[in-house]
Design an enzyme around this catalytic site. Sequence first.
Site, PDB file in Angstrom:
ATOM      1  N   SER A  12       3.869  37.603  62.155  1.00  0.00           N
ATOM      2  CA  SER A  12       2.447  37.679  62.482  1.00  0.00           C
ATOM      3  C   SER A  12       1.679  36.446  62.002  1.00  0.00           C
ATOM      4  O   SER A  12       0.833  35.913  62.724  1.00  0.00           O
ATOM      5  CB  SER A  12       1.842  38.960  61.896  1.00  0.00           C
ATOM      6  OG  SER A  12       2.047  39.021  60.493  1.00  0.00           O
ATOM      7  N   ALA A 143      -3.365  37.836  59.091  1.00  0.00           N
ATOM      8  CA  ALA A 143      -3.016  37.288  60.402  1.00  0.00           C
ATOM      9  C   ALA A 143      -3.752  38.008  61.520  1.00  0.00           C
ATOM     10  O   ALA A 143      -4.141  37.397  62.525  1.00  0.00           O
ATOM     11  CB  ALA A 143      -1.506  37.390  60.615  1.00  0.00           C
ATOM     12  N   LYS A 194      -0.726  38.514  43.398  1.00  0.00           N
ATOM     13  CA  LYS A 194      -1.691  39.465  43.962  1.00  0.00           C
ATOM     14  C   LYS A 194      -0.977  40.555  44.756  1.00  0.00           C
ATOM     15  O   LYS A 194      -1.473  41.682  44.862  1.00  0.00           O
ATOM     16  CB  LYS A 194      -2.729  38.740  44.813  1.00  0.00           C
ATOM     17  CG  LYS A 194      -2.170  37.919  45.982  1.00  0.00           C
ATOM     18  CD  LYS A 194      -2.090  38.687  47.267  1.00  0.00           C
ATOM     19  CE  LYS A 194      -1.498  37.833  48.379  1.00  0.00           C
ATOM     20  NZ  LYS A 194      -1.398  38.556  49.660  1.00  0.00           N
ATOM     21  N   SER A 257      -2.981  44.966  54.862  1.00  0.00           N
ATOM     22  CA  SER A 257      -2.073  44.560  53.787  1.00  0.00           C
ATOM     23  C   SER A 257      -0.836  45.448  53.757  1.00  0.00           C
ATOM     24  O   SER A 257      -0.921  46.648  53.480  1.00  0.00           O
ATOM     25  CB  SER A 257      -2.797  44.639  52.437  1.00  0.00           C
ATOM     26  OG  SER A 257      -1.867  44.568  51.371  1.00  0.00           O
ATOM     27  N   VAL A 282       8.085  42.789  55.824  1.00  0.00           N
ATOM     28  CA  VAL A 282       8.483  42.409  54.474  1.00  0.00           C
ATOM     29  C   VAL A 282       7.337  42.707  53.508  1.00  0.00           C
ATOM     30  O   VAL A 282       6.200  42.278  53.720  1.00  0.00           O
ATOM     31  CB  VAL A 282       8.849  40.914  54.409  1.00  0.00           C
ATOM     32  CG1 VAL A 282       9.128  40.503  52.974  1.00  0.00           C
ATOM     33  CG2 VAL A 282      10.066  40.638  55.288  1.00  0.00           C
TER      34      VAL A 282
END
Length: 340
Positions: A12, A143, A194, A257, A282
Amino acid sequence: MEKEIGIVGAGSWGIALAYLLRNNGHKVTVWSRRQETVDKLKAYHGNEDKLPGVILDDSVVFTCNMEEAVRNKDLIVLVVPSAHMRETVKLMAPFIDCNDEHQQIIVNCSKGIEEQSLMVMSDVILDEIPGCQVCVMSGPSHAEEVGKGMPTSIVVGAFDKETARLVQNVFMSSVFRVYISPDMLGIEIGAALKNVIALAAGIADGYGLGDNAKAALITRGIAEIGRLGMAMGGKFETFSGLSGIGDLIVTCASMHSRNRRAGILIGQGKSMQEAMDEVKMVVEGVYSAKAARLLAEKYDVEMPIVTAVNQVLFEGKSPAEALNDLMIRDKKIESSNLDW
């Protein structure tokens, strides 16, 4: 000025950046490891599975031939998962020109720490291609939004200002604002860690802990990231900037996310593997969690949230137990820099 750009990675983020860079007037070639993926990209002119609705210009080239993707390109944009960075860079190495007269610039956009070596991604790249010109790009930049042309701001870190300015000019547009920084290490530490904190925030959401708990996780999370990052040589200003608190906020708050989504599933009772399988992308935080804990031990930095995430992911501790351990820790002053 038009640049020849090779994008290594067709997920992406790779497709979103291909869309941005082509719209900026550059020639773009996108590489994927798998021929079947390349065939789908050619048919759809985008990644229908990972970034639906983003259609690239007909001039964008898709290939699984690494030489075609990177040889003689002005910029090479790396957007592969961190766990596959070293093997991918090894494939690139024979075709990269490190000659001073026409040195190609490698822009790393992958976020993570190599578990075995504890290297950030730019160091992995330099380890495999000594002498190459590498820089990093990071910040709050899903993205899904970049591919729609929604306003985004990021930061580019480089060893010298000239390289940073060049990359800034290539990527900058009316919807994609690019800042520059000399603190490459700080940018990469913030980008990698993060994701671990976002897993914790997702677990809290999945467990139903509320907004107060999430705000505490974000705030104390950036404190942990900053402590480790500065111990490693990063700068405080970086962790209070786009690649630090900026990226942490968006990763902990958005359903775009994958780290937060995986955390929510774990908080709801699923195993780490079940969560990763359901997200179908992933989950970088899972790979960075162990490395972050090892770095904390190496630099003797206290990172209780990172420790708790590791215990939930790899040691069978329940979210309830991890939360209780975090809440009943020894009493602390909020900032060691402030005292009576």
